[in-house]
Write an enzyme that holds these catalytic residues in place. Structure first.
Site, PDB file in Angstrom:
ATOM      1  N   TYR A 161       6.509 -10.922   5.789  1.00 39.44           N
ATOM      2  CA  TYR A 161       5.469 -10.514   4.845  1.00 39.44           C
ATOM      3  C   TYR A 161       5.345 -11.618   3.803  1.00 39.44           C
ATOM      4  O   TYR A 161       6.133 -11.691   2.868  1.00 39.44           O
ATOM      5  CB  TYR A 161       5.851  -9.177   4.213  1.00 39.44           C
ATOM      6  CG  TYR A 161       4.785  -8.508   3.372  1.00 39.44           C
ATOM      7  CD1 TYR A 161       3.523  -9.060   3.202  1.00 39.44           C
ATOM      8  CD2 TYR A 161       5.048  -7.289   2.760  1.00 39.44           C
ATOM      9  CE1 TYR A 161       2.555  -8.433   2.435  1.00 39.44           C
ATOM     10  CE2 TYR A 161       4.089  -6.638   1.998  1.00 39.44           C
ATOM     11  CZ  TYR A 161       2.850  -7.214   1.826  1.00 39.44           C
ATOM     12  OH  TYR A 161       1.898  -6.578   1.061  1.00 39.44           O
ATOM     13  N   LYS A 194       2.592 -11.854   8.473  1.00 36.46           N
ATOM     14  CA  LYS A 194       1.423 -11.304   7.787  1.00 36.46           C
ATOM     15  C   LYS A 194       1.189 -12.149   6.548  1.00 36.46           C
ATOM     16  O   LYS A 194       2.027 -12.192   5.643  1.00 36.46           O
ATOM     17  CB  LYS A 194       1.647  -9.840   7.394  1.00 36.46           C
ATOM     18  CG  LYS A 194       0.505  -9.266   6.547  1.00 36.46           C
ATOM     19  CD  LYS A 194       0.915  -7.979   5.850  1.00 36.46           C
ATOM     20  CE  LYS A 194      -0.177  -7.536   4.891  1.00 36.46           C
ATOM     21  NZ  LYS A 194       0.234  -6.368   4.069  1.00 36.46           N
ATOM     22  N   THR A 197       0.824  -1.207   0.000  1.00 37.34           N
ATOM     23  CA  THR A 197       0.000   0.000   0.000  1.00 37.34           C
ATOM     24  C   THR A 197       0.854   1.250   0.000  1.00 37.34           C
ATOM     25  O   THR A 197       0.501   2.262  -0.611  1.00 37.34           O
ATOM     26  CB  THR A 197      -0.922   0.010   1.236  1.00 37.34           C
ATOM     27  OG1 THR A 197      -1.659  -1.210   1.280  1.00 37.34           O
ATOM     28  CG2 THR A 197      -1.885   1.178   1.207  1.00 37.34           C
ATOM     29  N   VAL A 199      -3.373  -6.920   9.113  1.00 40.48           N
ATOM     30  CA  VAL A 199      -2.763  -5.746   8.488  1.00 40.48           C
ATOM     31  C   VAL A 199      -3.584  -5.494   7.235  1.00 40.48           C
ATOM     32  O   VAL A 199      -3.577  -6.301   6.308  1.00 40.48           O
ATOM     33  CB  VAL A 199      -1.282  -5.990   8.148  1.00 40.48           C
ATOM     34  CG1 VAL A 199      -0.680  -4.745   7.505  1.00 40.48           C
ATOM     35  CG2 VAL A 199      -0.502  -6.367   9.410  1.00 40.48           C
TER      36      VAL A 199
END
Length: 295
Positions: A136, A164, A48, A206
């Protein structure tokens, strides 16, 4: 050490009108709005946050900008991505120095590492800092496909505390949540699987959607994780599903920035080569957001 729990907004990187510079002043507006909505924390400079389009100095300035704007009110996790161990360590150490509570680190991309090399990479980075690391899991971008068992193995690394999951692999994610390890906690990062993960007991998510409609995201968390009210959660999820489903159908950073513009808290344009949403897409998103309870 700060416990990471709840809804962490994956936040955009505000840019000036011509996208030539980071708009540091705008970061405070984003953070104040999220704090007012009850968001539990933020994660900077991930997908993002357009980290691949930032210079190292810009990347650092965004992390520091969010930490400074948060003023201790909510925790800030610093997103990091690098194909160089030395550079990843530099960014992780900087993040710790300026006050991030953890680092979310995507695996080196382009040429996927073997599991042995990946383990060494995270062992090196984790050993360089005193704050925890969040893996991630983004195989669609990195090409690194790990099983739940392999993720649990990475959890043996000191400081490798969180994951995540943005794989979209519901089976492996369910495995992590149903058979949790006491050494690594699995969080959700795939928008349309948020209800699934919360219902499975994920301790955090998240979520880019939380940068656009934070109140609704917190309300879903409260319903499922706090009140344990499945029926209420299902009703709340109907709207958030529409938002999540839309964002997964377009370029994600462009979608988030379009959403910020629509709700009246713009974060500037995306940086090329990413292009803004088409007018038809913006209108479709506006129609979805107009259905929200909070305005």
């Amino acid at each position: 050490m700060t416990k990471i729990q709840g809804v962490y907004a994956a936040v955009p990187t505000p840019l000036t009108a011509d996208a030539s510079k980071v708009d540091i002043e705008n970061i405070s507006k984003q953070v104040d709005r999220l704090v007012d909505a009850g968001i539990h924390g933020v994660v900077t400079t991930g997908t993002t946050g357009e980290f691949p389009a930032l210079t190292t100095e810009e990347h650092k300035s965004v992390i520091k900008g969010y930490v400074d704007a948060a003023k201790g009110r909510i925790p800030v996790v610093a997103g990091i991505g690098s194909n160089s161990t030395a550079h990843a360590i530099e960014m992780a150490q900087y993040s710790e120095k300026v006050g991030a509570v953890a680092c979310m680190i995507v695996p080196p991309f382009y040429d996927p590492l073997s599991f042995k090399a990946l383990y060494q990479f995270y062992e090196d980075v984790c050993g360089s800092i005193n704050i925890p690391v969040m893996y991630y899991n983004l195989p669609g971008a990195t090409g690194v496909q790990l099983t739940a068992d392999q993720l649990r193995q990475l959890g043996e690394i000191k400081g490798f505390d969180y994951m995540k999951d943005t794989s979209g692999n519901a089976k492996e994610h369910a495995d992590m949540l149903t058979n949790p390890s006491n050494k690594i906690k699995a969080f959700n990062g795939w928008d349309t699987l948020t209800f699934f993960a919360m219902a499975h007991g994920a301790e955090a998510c998240v979520w880019g959607v939380a940068s656009v409609v934070p109140k609704e995201c917190v309300e879903l968390w409260n319903a499922l994780a706090v009140e344990k009210n499945l029926d209420k959660g299902r009703e709340l999820w109907k709207y958030l599903w529409k938002v999540s489903d839309f964002l997964e159908s377009v370029n994600y950073p462009a979608g988030i920035k379009a959403g910020c513009e629509i709700i009246g808290c713009p974060a500037g344009p995306v940086r090329r080569p990413t292009l803004p949403l088409e007018k038809e897409e913006v209108e479709r998103f506006k129609n979805i957001l107009d259905q929200r309870k909070y305005k």
